[in-house]
Design a protein around this motif. Structure first.
Motif, PDB file in Angstrom:
ATOM      1  N   GLU A 222      30.294   8.853  66.848  1.00  0.00           N
ATOM      2  CA  GLU A 222      29.343   7.836  66.429  1.00  0.00           C
ATOM      3  C   GLU A 222      27.992   8.017  67.127  1.00  0.00           C
ATOM      4  N   GLU A 223      28.006   8.460  68.369  1.00  0.00           N
ATOM      5  CA  GLU A 223      26.748   8.678  69.085  1.00  0.00           C
ATOM      6  C   GLU A 223      25.910   9.764  68.420  1.00  0.00           C
ATOM      7  N   VAL A 224      26.565  10.798  67.927  1.00  0.00           N
ATOM      8  CA  VAL A 224      25.850  11.857  67.223  1.00  0.00           C
ATOM      9  C   VAL A 224      25.345  11.354  65.879  1.00  0.00           C
ATOM     10  N   ARG A 225      26.177  10.575  65.192  1.00  0.00           N
ATOM     11  CA  ARG A 225      25.771  10.023  63.895  1.00  0.00           C
ATOM     12  C   ARG A 225      24.507   9.175  64.027  1.00  0.00           C
ATOM     13  N   GLN A 226      24.424   8.404  65.091  1.00  0.00           N
ATOM     14  CA  GLN A 226      23.249   7.554  65.293  1.00  0.00           C
ATOM     15  C   GLN A 226      22.005   8.389  65.617  1.00  0.00           C
ATOM     16  N   GLU A 227      22.201   9.565  66.219  1.00  0.00           N
ATOM     17  CA  GLU A 227      21.067  10.445  66.492  1.00  0.00           C
ATOM     18  C   GLU A 227      20.446  10.976  65.208  1.00  0.00           C
ATOM     19  N   VAL A 228      21.286  11.424  64.286  1.00  0.00           N
ATOM     20  CA  VAL A 228      20.773  12.109  63.096  1.00  0.00           C
ATOM     21  C   VAL A 228      20.502  11.168  61.937  1.00  0.00           C
ATOM     22  N   LEU A 229      21.067   9.964  61.975  1.00  0.00           N
ATOM     23  CA  LEU A 229      20.925   9.025  60.862  1.00  0.00           C
ATOM     24  C   LEU A 229      19.469   8.752  60.478  1.00  0.00           C
ATOM     25  N   PRO A 230      18.537   8.579  61.428  1.00  0.00           N
ATOM     26  CA  PRO A 230      17.141   8.307  61.044  1.00  0.00           C
ATOM     27  C   PRO A 230      16.491   9.438  60.262  1.00  0.00           C
ATOM     28  N   PHE A 231      17.092  10.633  60.267  1.00  0.00           N
ATOM     29  CA  PHE A 231      16.503  11.777  59.580  1.00  0.00           C
ATOM     30  C   PHE A 231      17.153  12.041  58.215  1.00  0.00           C
ATOM     31  N   TYR A 232      18.144  11.260  57.846  1.00  0.00           N
ATOM     32  CA  TYR A 232      18.831  11.484  56.577  1.00  0.00           C
ATOM     33  C   TYR A 232      17.932  11.119  55.396  1.00  0.00           C
ATOM     34  N   LEU A 233      17.927  11.999  54.399  1.00  0.00           N
ATOM     35  CA  LEU A 233      17.186  11.776  53.165  1.00  0.00           C
ATOM     36  C   LEU A 233      18.131  12.042  52.010  1.00  0.00           C
ATOM     37  N   ASP A 234      18.430  11.021  51.233  1.00  0.00           N
ATOM     38  CA  ASP A 234      19.397  11.137  50.140  1.00  0.00           C
ATOM     39  C   ASP A 234      18.732  11.786  48.933  1.00  0.00           C
ATOM     40  N   ARG A 235      18.584  13.094  49.010  1.00  0.00           N
ATOM     41  CA  ARG A 235      17.944  13.860  47.933  1.00  0.00           C
ATOM     42  C   ARG A 235      18.645  15.201  47.817  1.00  0.00           C
ATOM     43  N   SER A 236      19.071  15.558  46.618  1.00  0.00           N
ATOM     44  CA  SER A 236      19.781  16.824  46.396  1.00  0.00           C
ATOM     45  C   SER A 236      18.886  17.778  45.621  1.00  0.00           C
ATOM     46  N   ILE A 237      18.745  18.997  46.109  1.00  0.00           N
ATOM     47  CA  ILE A 237      17.954  19.998  45.408  1.00  0.00           C
ATOM     48  C   ILE A 237      18.808  20.805  44.440  1.00  0.00           C
ATOM     49  N   ILE A 238      20.122  20.877  44.708  1.00  0.00           N
ATOM     50  CA  ILE A 238      21.065  21.545  43.811  1.00  0.00           C
ATOM     51  C   ILE A 238      22.281  20.655  43.693  1.00  0.00           C
ATOM     52  N   THR A 239      22.629  20.256  42.469  1.00  0.00           N
ATOM     53  CA  THR A 239      23.819  19.428  42.279  1.00  0.00           C
ATOM     54  C   THR A 239      25.071  20.264  42.496  1.00  0.00           C
ATOM     55  N   ALA A 240      26.159  19.594  42.791  1.00  0.00           N
ATOM     56  CA  ALA A 240      27.400  20.287  43.153  1.00  0.00           C
ATOM     57  C   ALA A 240      27.909  21.201  42.047  1.00  0.00           C
ATOM     58  N   ASP A 241      27.649  20.855  40.780  1.00  0.00           N
ATOM     59  CA  ASP A 241      28.162  21.664  39.678  1.00  0.00           C
ATOM     60  C   ASP A 241      27.118  22.588  39.075  1.00  0.00           C
ATOM     61  N   ALA A 242      25.907  22.630  39.649  1.00  0.00           N
ATOM     62  CA  ALA A 242      24.862  23.493  39.100  1.00  0.00           C
ATOM     63  C   ALA A 242      25.221  24.958  39.334  1.00  0.00           C
ATOM     64  N   ASN A 243      25.253  25.732  38.249  1.00  0.00           N
ATOM     65  CA  ASN A 243      25.571  27.161  38.325  1.00  0.00           C
ATOM     66  C   ASN A 243      26.888  27.428  39.051  1.00  0.00           C
ATOM     67  N   GLY A 244      27.798  26.473  38.968  1.00  0.00           N
ATOM     68  CA  GLY A 244      29.093  26.670  39.602  1.00  0.00           C
ATOM     69  C   GLY A 244      29.064  26.575  41.112  1.00  0.00           C
ATOM     70  N   GLY A 245      27.986  25.997  41.665  1.00  0.00           N
ATOM     71  CA  GLY A 245      27.859  25.934  43.120  1.00  0.00           C
ATOM     72  C   GLY A 245      28.986  25.174  43.783  1.00  0.00           C
ATOM     73  N   GLY A 246      29.605  24.203  43.051  1.00  0.00           N
ATOM     74  CA  GLY A 246      30.670  23.424  43.639  1.00  0.00           C
ATOM     75  C   GLY A 246      32.060  23.864  43.218  1.00  0.00           C
ATOM     76  N   ARG A 247      32.133  24.848  42.328  1.00  0.00           N
ATOM     77  CA  ARG A 247      33.440  25.312  41.853  1.00  0.00           C
ATOM     78  C   ARG A 247      34.154  26.154  42.901  1.00  0.00           C
ATOM     79  N   LYS A 248      35.467  26.147  42.819  1.00  0.00           N
ATOM     80  CA  LYS A 248      36.268  26.975  43.706  1.00  0.00           C
ATOM     81  C   LYS A 248      36.034  28.440  43.396  1.00  0.00           C
ATOM     82  N   ILE A 249      35.929  29.243  44.439  1.00  0.00           N
ATOM     83  CA  ILE A 249      35.751  30.687  44.276  1.00  0.00           C
ATOM     84  C   ILE A 249      37.117  31.346  44.346  1.00  0.00           C
ATOM     85  N   GLU A 250      37.459  32.072  43.315  1.00  0.00           N
ATOM     86  CA  GLU A 250      38.768  32.712  43.259  1.00  0.00           C
ATOM     87  C   GLU A 250      38.886  33.818  44.300  1.00  0.00           C
TER      88      GLU A 250
END
Length: 381
Positions: A222-250
């Motif tokens: 929790e101490e680490v989470r509180q350190e980095v929390l002020p820097f979190y930005l909820d923005r994705s540059i690549i979605t999980a399924d874009a170009n198979g980026g989130g698919r399992k690799i065989e």
């Protein structure tokens, strides 16, 4: 202790060459240099300098209290720091840094390599932590992480390239972080051409924590989470399924891999400060088993690396590759690539880096390739 005698020095003054002569001893043991002359220079102006123990006079007038305090001229005076440290934008949520593509960072086609881009992403991420004021004594670790002997390790990274920069080009990289599940962190990047501001590449990655002594994964305290929390930005540059980026690799095997390269040995220079192989080094080993005609005729436009376990210097590795053409919409099956038809269509590839002795998986990867001569191929500046 006796001081070494100063050596003669040379400096350019007023367009000519100023030569400091041999020092002479003055009263009190001081060293004196007199009558240093530029000989008139190209502009005909004569300059005489006298220096006594660092006190400098130019044509009889004192110009500095101490010669060591006279700054040397620099061509980096205007904005030079921007190429070394970067800055925060968007309310300190995004860190931005610029880099010049060096001659040793380009490949045979005179453009930056995928390894170069990955190294720049890593450098920007580490500088983000350092400039945020969170850095402890670890490699990108915060102070609370350092106290708990924790380090960040990457589990997956996906980078997509629209254009590869050339030698001398300047790129601008933005990076930011966000949470990823309960015990992970996501880091995204955008690479732009500094002159045009056009996006030329983007990347996303997932990170977890590991104890640097036990080498076991850890929950985020929790101490680490509180350190980095002020820097979190909820923005994705690549979605999980874009170009198979989130698919399992065989997983590739001896029977499914078309090309296998054995005997790859990590070097001491491949290790990072966390005592394992730097995650960028796997790109080079992956390319070792890619056919030469693919490397010559295609651009690597996207690669996803799924890191399975650590690799140490003492381990011998094998690189496995399987190449296919882009999936046909009619059959939905990726046919194998005959050598005679390469560069007729885009390619997909699957890769595996494994330990040579026991076959343990190190990295799985999936990549996309576009023919350099086809319309819409990765553009070059």
């Amino acid at each position: 202790m006796a001081m070494p005698a100063p050596q003669a020095a040379t400096r350019v003054v007023a367009g000519g060459q100023l030569v400091f002569g041999k020092p002479e001893k003055a009263k009190g043991g001081r060293l004196l240099v007199r009558s240093c002359d530029n000989g008139g220079g190209r502009n005909g102006r004569r300059v005489t300098v006298e220096a006594v123990n660092g006190a400098v006079k130019l044509n009889g007038a004192a110009v500095a209290a101490d010669v060591r305090q006279v700054p040397a001229p620099s061509s980096m005076d205007d904005g030079g720091d921007a190429f070394r440290l970067g800055k925060f934008v968007e309310g300190r949520l995004v860190y931005r840094q610029q880099f010049v593509i060096r001659s040793y960072e380009i490949g045979p086609d005179r453009t930056a390599t995928m390894e170069t881009l990955m190294n720049l992403l890593q450098e920007t991420a580490l500088n983000h932590v350092m400039c945020s004021g969170l850095a402890g004594d670890g490699f990108g670790a915060t102070r609370q992480m350092s106290l708990r002997k924790l380090i960040w390790v990457v589990t997956r990274i996906n980078i997509q390239v629209n254009k590869y920069s050339r030698w001398g080009d300047v790129v601008e990289i933005d990076t930011w972080v966000a949470s990823s599940g309960k015990n992970g962190m996501r880091r995204d990047w955008i690479i732009r051409d500094r002159n045009t501001k056009n996006m030329i590449a983007r990347a996303t990655s997932n990170w977890v924590m590991m104890n640097r002594e036990t080498r076991r994964l850890s929950k985020i305290p929790e101490e680490v989470r509180q350190e980095v929390l002020p820097f979190y930005l909820d923005r994705s540059i690549i979605t999980a399924d874009a170009n198979g980026g989130g698919r399992k690799i065989e997983k590739l095997t001896d029977s499914t891999a078309e090309h296998i390269r054995s005997g790859l040995a990590p070097r001491w220079s491949d290790m990072d400060v966390n005592q394992h192989v730097n995650n960028v080094k796997y790109i080079g080993w992956i390319l070792e088993s890619v056919p030469l005609d693919v490397l010559e005729d295609y651009h690597l436009t996207s690669i996803t690396l799924d890191y399975r376990r650590e690799c140490r210097q003492s381990q011998l590795l094998e690189s496995l590759t399987s190449m296919t053409t882009t999936t046909s919409p009619a059959t939905d099956e990726p046919p194998a690539v005959p050598a005679s038809s390469r560069c007729c269509s885009d390619l997909n590839s699957t890769h595996l880096i494994r330990q040579q002795d026991d076959g343990a998986e190190i990295v799985r990867a999936r990549a996309e390739w576009r023919c350099k001569g086809r319309p819409g191929a990765t553009k070059q500046p």
